[in-house]
Design a protein around this motif. Structure first.
Motif, short mmCIF file in Angstrom:
data_model
loop_
_atom_site.label_atom_id
_atom_site.label_comp_id
_atom_site.label_asym_id
_atom_site.label_seq_id
_atom_site.Cartn_x
_atom_site.Cartn_y
_atom_site.Cartn_z
N ALA A 108 0.96 -1.04 0.01
CA ALA A 108 0.06 0.06 0.15
C ALA A 108 0.75 1.41 0.08
O ALA A 108 0.54 2.25 0.75
CB ALA A 108 -0.92 0.13 1.29
N SER A 139 -4.38 1.79 1.84
CA SER A 139 -4.46 2.02 0.22
C SER A 139 -5.20 2.74 -0.16
O SER A 139 -5.42 3.20 -1.27
CB SER A 139 -4.65 0.52 -0.09
N HIS A 175 1.12 2.28 8.80
CA HIS A 175 0.91 2.76 7.33
C HIS A 175 -0.70 3.14 7.15
O HIS A 175 -1.17 3.63 6.09
CB HIS A 175 0.91 1.70 6.47
#
Length: 364
Positions: free
Chosen positions: A25, A118, A54
């Protein structure tokens, strides 16, 4: 030219622990340390930690912040009290899932929304569009790059966190939060997770993240990567964005009805109300798959040789010692104990529909 992969503040810590790093991602992330199956067992029996920096961290504030989030999400955000959190879905106009999120109410007019890595840019753009066009008295701050997030998961997560924190996190109810401190470092803690175990997710300034991570490792928490996290969430039947839930799949098709409040209006609610009244065209099911070959994403689900659905997630479950999968089938093929097959690269494996979740932790 492809965009350069980002590194979390814990990148050097992962390398020092001999983590295997992979692109994910847009980030370089650890997929495993000591081994995926060992990491799964550690979380189920003791405790493990994950770098989940993330994932998106969006602070939303202003006098119209509550109205905005109630319009964009499927849960009653206005009913959240400060210090509580809610899992809900963000839908498009067709009722499909843009993202699944956790929203923390920090104060009357301020929230922290956790979204998937993502889709962070798309979620931010979607929120900004509604701020510009309808809820102008709202601000959004993307804190993803200057904060870090660490998940502490497992049966001993609460006792360990109590021993390290200034205030005992075990006092929190599930989906509650608090400000706290470890070794003089300020942190925000939510009692949530993505493994099916008890646990917490810590948000901390990125400069202090390595200190917190190292303290947790030194006190017995096993470093775990994305590989074990994926198996743990599948065992607990928690959906994976981009596989089990997508903009083409509605929350009701995904079996997430309890997170959709149809007594309110939100983006896509008219479609979901129609589905609720008339039924859905497909349903997410669980499968126990026989044989040694693993069911994988996009493998076909068959009934008497005819394709009736598709696998969205599949893996070997070390906790259950069997191959498991989730996927979508037509409603007439969704009854528990029904016999189906999975086409695994030309080999037909017998499968049985089972109730979800595959695994539930024992409650005190």
């Amino acid at each position: 030219m492809s965009e350069e992969l980002k590194q979390t503040a814990l990148y050097d810590s992962h390398l020092s622990l001999n983590a295997r790093m992979v692109p994910f991602a847009g980030w370089m992330m650890p997929v495993q340390y000591s081994g995926i199956l060992n990491e799964v067992r550690s979380v189920r029996t003791n405790g493990g930690i994950f770098d989940v920096s993330h994932m998106g961290r969006l602070y939303i504030s202003g006098t119209e912040a509550t109205q905005l989030l109630d319009w964009l999400l499927t849960g009653h955000i206005a009913k959240l009290k400060p210090g509580r959190a809610r899992y809900s879905l963000m839908c498009n106009e067709a009722g499909g899932v843009i993202d699944d999120t956790v929203t923390y109410r920090l104060s009357e007019n301020k929230y922290l929304l956790i979204c998937n890595a993502s889709i962070r840019s798309a979620v931010t753009d979607w929120i900004n569009w509604w701020i510009k066009n309808k809820y102008s008295s709202t601000q959004i701050e993307d804190a993803t790059l200057n904060t870090s997030m660490i998940a502490v998961q497992g049966p001993y997560a609460a006792s360990l966190m109590d021993s390290l924190c200034l205030e005992p996190p075990s006092s929190l109810k599930f989906f509650s939060s608090m400000d706290n401190n470890i070794n003089g470092k300020d942190i925000f803690i939510g009692r949530t997770g993505y493994t099916g175990e008890d646990g917490f997710e810590i948000v901390v300034d990125s400069l202090n993240a390595p200190t917190i991570w190292n303290t947790l490792v030194e006190n017995g928490m096993v470093p775990c990567g994305l590989g074990s996290r994926d198996i743990l969430r599948l065992e607990a039947s928690l959906p994976l964005h981009g596989s089990d839930i997508t903009p083409e799949i509605s929350p009701l098709e995904a079996g997430l009805n309890r997170f959709v409040k149809l007594d309110m209006d939100f983006v896509g609610s008219d479609i979901l109300k129609t589905q609720d009244a008339n039924g859905v065209a497909k349903k997410l099911i669980g499968l126990i798959v026989q044989g040694r070959n693993l069911p994988r994403h996009n493998y076909s689900i068959n009934s008497n040789g005819a394709v009736v659905g598709i696998v969205t997630s599949g893996a070997y479950s070390p906790t259950l010692d069997r191959n498991i999968a989730m996927g979508y089938v037509s409603p007439e093929h969704s009854t528990p104990l029904m016999k189906l097959e999975v086409d695994i690269r030309g080999r037909i494996a017998e499968a049985e529909v089972t109730a979800l979740p595959f695994y539930s932790r024992k409650r005190d």
